[in-house]
Write a protein that holds these residues in place. Structure first.
Motif, PDB file in Angstrom:
ATOM      1  N   ARG A 199      67.944  16.618  24.731  1.00 48.56           N
ATOM      2  CA  ARG A 199      68.360  15.739  23.637  1.00 48.56           C
ATOM      3  C   ARG A 199      67.345  15.815  22.503  1.00 48.56           C
ATOM      4  NH1 ARG A 199      72.424  11.953  24.593  1.00 48.56           N
ATOM      5  NH2 ARG A 199      73.053  11.891  26.755  1.00 48.56           N
ATOM      6  N   THR A 200      67.864  15.845  21.303  1.00 48.65           N
ATOM      7  CA  THR A 200      67.018  15.957  20.124  1.00 48.65           C
ATOM      8  C   THR A 200      67.116  14.664  19.317  1.00 48.65           C
ATOM      9  OG1 THR A 200      67.583  18.291  20.139  1.00 48.65           O
ATOM     10  CG2 THR A 200      66.545  17.471  18.168  1.00 48.65           C
ATOM     11  N   PRO A 201      66.008  13.913  19.185  1.00 48.07           N
ATOM     12  CA  PRO A 201      66.080  12.587  18.563  1.00 48.07           C
ATOM     13  C   PRO A 201      66.611  12.584  17.130  1.00 48.07           C
ATOM     14  CG  PRO A 201      63.801  13.168  19.138  1.00 48.07           C
ATOM     15  CD  PRO A 201      64.676  14.252  19.657  1.00 48.07           C
ATOM     16  N   ASP A 202      66.358  13.639  16.364  1.00 48.17           N
ATOM     17  CA  ASP A 202      66.780  13.661  14.960  1.00 48.17           C
ATOM     18  C   ASP A 202      68.296  13.732  14.786  1.00 48.17           C
ATOM     19  OD1 ASP A 202      64.071  13.783  13.824  1.00 48.17           O
ATOM     20  OD2 ASP A 202      64.029  15.753  14.769  1.00 48.17           O
ATOM     21  N   VAL A 203      69.004  14.030  15.855  1.00 45.69           N
ATOM     22  CA  VAL A 203      70.468  14.150  15.772  1.00 45.69           C
ATOM     23  C   VAL A 203      71.143  13.222  16.780  1.00 45.69           C
ATOM     24  CG1 VAL A 203      70.550  16.435  14.679  1.00 45.69           C
ATOM     25  CG2 VAL A 203      70.309  16.304  17.151  1.00 45.69           C
ATOM     26  N   GLN A 204      70.506  12.072  17.059  1.00 50.11           N
ATOM     27  CA  GLN A 204      71.051  11.074  17.989  1.00 50.11           C
ATOM     28  C   GLN A 204      71.594   9.877  17.216  1.00 50.11           C
ATOM     29  OE1 GLN A 204      70.092  10.391  21.711  1.00 50.11           O
ATOM     30  NE2 GLN A 204      68.442  11.847  21.978  1.00 50.11           N
ATOM     31  N   PRO A 205      72.537   9.159  17.804  1.00 46.94           N
ATOM     32  CA  PRO A 205      73.105   7.982  17.129  1.00 46.94           C
ATOM     33  C   PRO A 205      72.083   6.860  16.987  1.00 46.94           C
ATOM     34  CG  PRO A 205      74.001   8.195  19.356  1.00 46.94           C
ATOM     35  CD  PRO A 205      73.145   9.394  19.110  1.00 46.94           C
ATOM     36  N   THR A 206      72.265   6.059  15.944  1.00 48.85           N
ATOM     37  CA  THR A 206      71.419   4.890  15.720  1.00 48.85           C
ATOM     38  C   THR A 206      72.307   3.710  15.347  1.00 48.85           C
ATOM     39  OG1 THR A 206      71.131   5.474  13.390  1.00 48.85           O
ATOM     40  CG2 THR A 206      69.424   6.232  14.915  1.00 48.85           C
ATOM     41  N   GLY A 207      71.774   2.509  15.493  1.00 48.61           N
ATOM     42  CA  GLY A 207      72.504   1.305  15.107  1.00 48.61           C
ATOM     43  C   GLY A 207      73.749   1.112  15.954  1.00 48.61           C
ATOM     44  N   SER A 208      74.840   0.733  15.286  1.00 49.47           N
ATOM     45  CA  SER A 208      76.097   0.456  16.000  1.00 49.47           C
ATOM     46  C   SER A 208      76.815   1.733  16.438  1.00 49.47           C
ATOM     47  CB  SER A 208      77.024  -0.375  15.113  1.00 49.47           C
ATOM     48  OG  SER A 208      77.412   0.384  13.976  1.00 49.47           O
ATOM     49  N   VAL A 209      76.415   2.867  15.885  1.00 49.43           N
ATOM     50  CA  VAL A 209      77.042   4.141  16.246  1.00 49.43           C
ATOM     51  C   VAL A 209      76.638   4.491  17.675  1.00 49.43           C
ATOM     52  CG1 VAL A 209      77.177   6.614  15.728  1.00 49.43           C
ATOM     53  CG2 VAL A 209      77.097   4.953  13.863  1.00 49.43           C
ATOM     54  N   LYS A 210      77.629   4.712  18.522  1.00 53.87           N
ATOM     55  CA  LYS A 210      77.376   5.055  19.928  1.00 53.87           C
ATOM     56  C   LYS A 210      77.566   6.543  20.197  1.00 53.87           C
ATOM     57  CE  LYS A 210      76.709   0.780  21.099  1.00 53.87           C
ATOM     58  NZ  LYS A 210      75.417   0.355  20.608  1.00 53.87           N
ATOM     59  N   VAL A 211      78.430   7.179  19.401  1.00 54.36           N
ATOM     60  CA  VAL A 211      78.692   8.614  19.562  1.00 54.36           C
ATOM     61  C   VAL A 211      78.592   9.270  18.191  1.00 54.36           C
ATOM     62  CG1 VAL A 211      80.366  10.355  20.298  1.00 54.36           C
ATOM     63  CG2 VAL A 211      80.140   8.226  21.592  1.00 54.36           C
ATOM     64  N   LEU A 212      77.610  10.170  18.073  1.00 50.94           N
ATOM     65  CA  LEU A 212      77.361  10.862  16.810  1.00 50.94           C
ATOM     66  C   LEU A 212      77.609  12.352  17.001  1.00 50.94           C
ATOM     67  CD1 LEU A 212      76.280  10.951  13.875  1.00 50.94           C
ATOM     68  CD2 LEU A 212      73.982  11.192  14.854  1.00 50.94           C
ATOM     69  N   LEU A 213      78.569  12.874  16.229  1.00 55.57           N
ATOM     70  CA  LEU A 213      78.877  14.303  16.216  1.00 55.57           C
ATOM     71  C   LEU A 213      78.385  14.868  14.898  1.00 55.57           C
ATOM     72  CD1 LEU A 213      80.366  16.784  17.473  1.00 55.57           C
ATOM     73  CD2 LEU A 213      82.385  16.030  16.189  1.00 55.57           C
ATOM     74  N   ILE A 214      77.527  15.870  14.957  1.00 53.09           N
ATOM     75  CA  ILE A 214      76.987  16.509  13.758  1.00 53.09           C
ATOM     76  C   ILE A 214      77.384  17.975  13.776  1.00 53.09           C
ATOM     77  CG2 ILE A 214      74.869  17.250  12.594  1.00 53.09           C
ATOM     78  CD1 ILE A 214      73.570  14.656  13.555  1.00 53.09           C
ATOM     79  N   LYS A 215      77.831  18.452  12.622  1.00 49.77           N
ATOM     80  CA  LYS A 215      78.130  19.881  12.459  1.00 49.77           C
ATOM     81  C   LYS A 215      77.213  20.430  11.378  1.00 49.77           C
ATOM     82  CE  LYS A 215      81.742  23.087  10.823  1.00 49.77           C
ATOM     83  NZ  LYS A 215      82.943  23.150   9.959  1.00 49.77           N
TER      84      LYS A 215
END
Length: 180
Positions: free
Chosen positions: A1-17
């Motif tokens: 897991r890479t912290p810079d691309v993890q969800p924060t706050g109310s976001v539980k699932v973060l998808l980054i492209k």
């Protein structure tokens, strides 16, 4: 897991492209996945979040590569986003995608979709380009070496068929307690 691309706050699932508008594989991923992403954005607002990060394969942006108008396209989409027209411009750029794309092609698409003038694009280009370069630096930090590269809750994903891509997102939402 890479912290810079993890969800924060109310976001539980973060998808980054990490994306390049001149990349044929990015266009294919956009075609295959845009409806899946839209489904989760609509069903789980504030819980599921999709972020497009720029990773233009063009020397001017810091990633190197063969694309001569990818930085321009990334800047144009950011300008369009200010008018909530980024998805429309993204569609236009992918639909017209070619290796021969030029700065003038990008400006013409931006003008058509947003009415942003060539002179406004030119005057704001270098400032907005700094934000694009920041995405490239983040991508390099988290191990992006090509486009498209997806991260889901900090985990780098390989290429998936749409049904598997959908299932992986659904699994993460369930794991986060967002689904019944």
């Amino acid at each position: 897991r890479t912290p810079d691309v993890q969800p924060t706050g109310s976001v539980k699932v973060l998808l980054i492209k990490f994306n390049d508008y001149q990349c044929p594989s990015c266009k294919q991923a956009w075609v295959l996945y845009k409806d899946i992403i839209a489904k989760y954005e609509a069903a789980y607002p504030g819980v599921f979040k999709y972020e497009n990060k720029d990773f233009p394969l063009e020397t001017e942006c810091g990633a190197g590569g063969p694309h001569n108008a990818a930085c321009e396209a990334a800047v144009a989409v950011r300008l369009a986003k200010e008018k909530n027209l980024d998805k429309q411009l993204e569609a236009t750029l992918f639909e017209r995608q070619s290796m021969a794309m030029t700065r003038d092609d990008v400006k013409a698409a931006l003008r058509e979709v947003t009415n942003i003038s060539d002179s406004e694009f030119d005057s704001r280009y270098s400032q907005v380009l700094e934000a694009v370069k920041a995405d490239v630096q983040l991508g390099q930090k988290v191990g992006v070496s090509g486009t498209p590269t997806f991260f889901l809750n900090g985990i780098k994903l390989g290429g998936f068929r749409p049904v598997a891509f959908d299932a992986v997102i659904a699994y993460e939402l369930k794991k986060a307690g967002a689904t019944s």
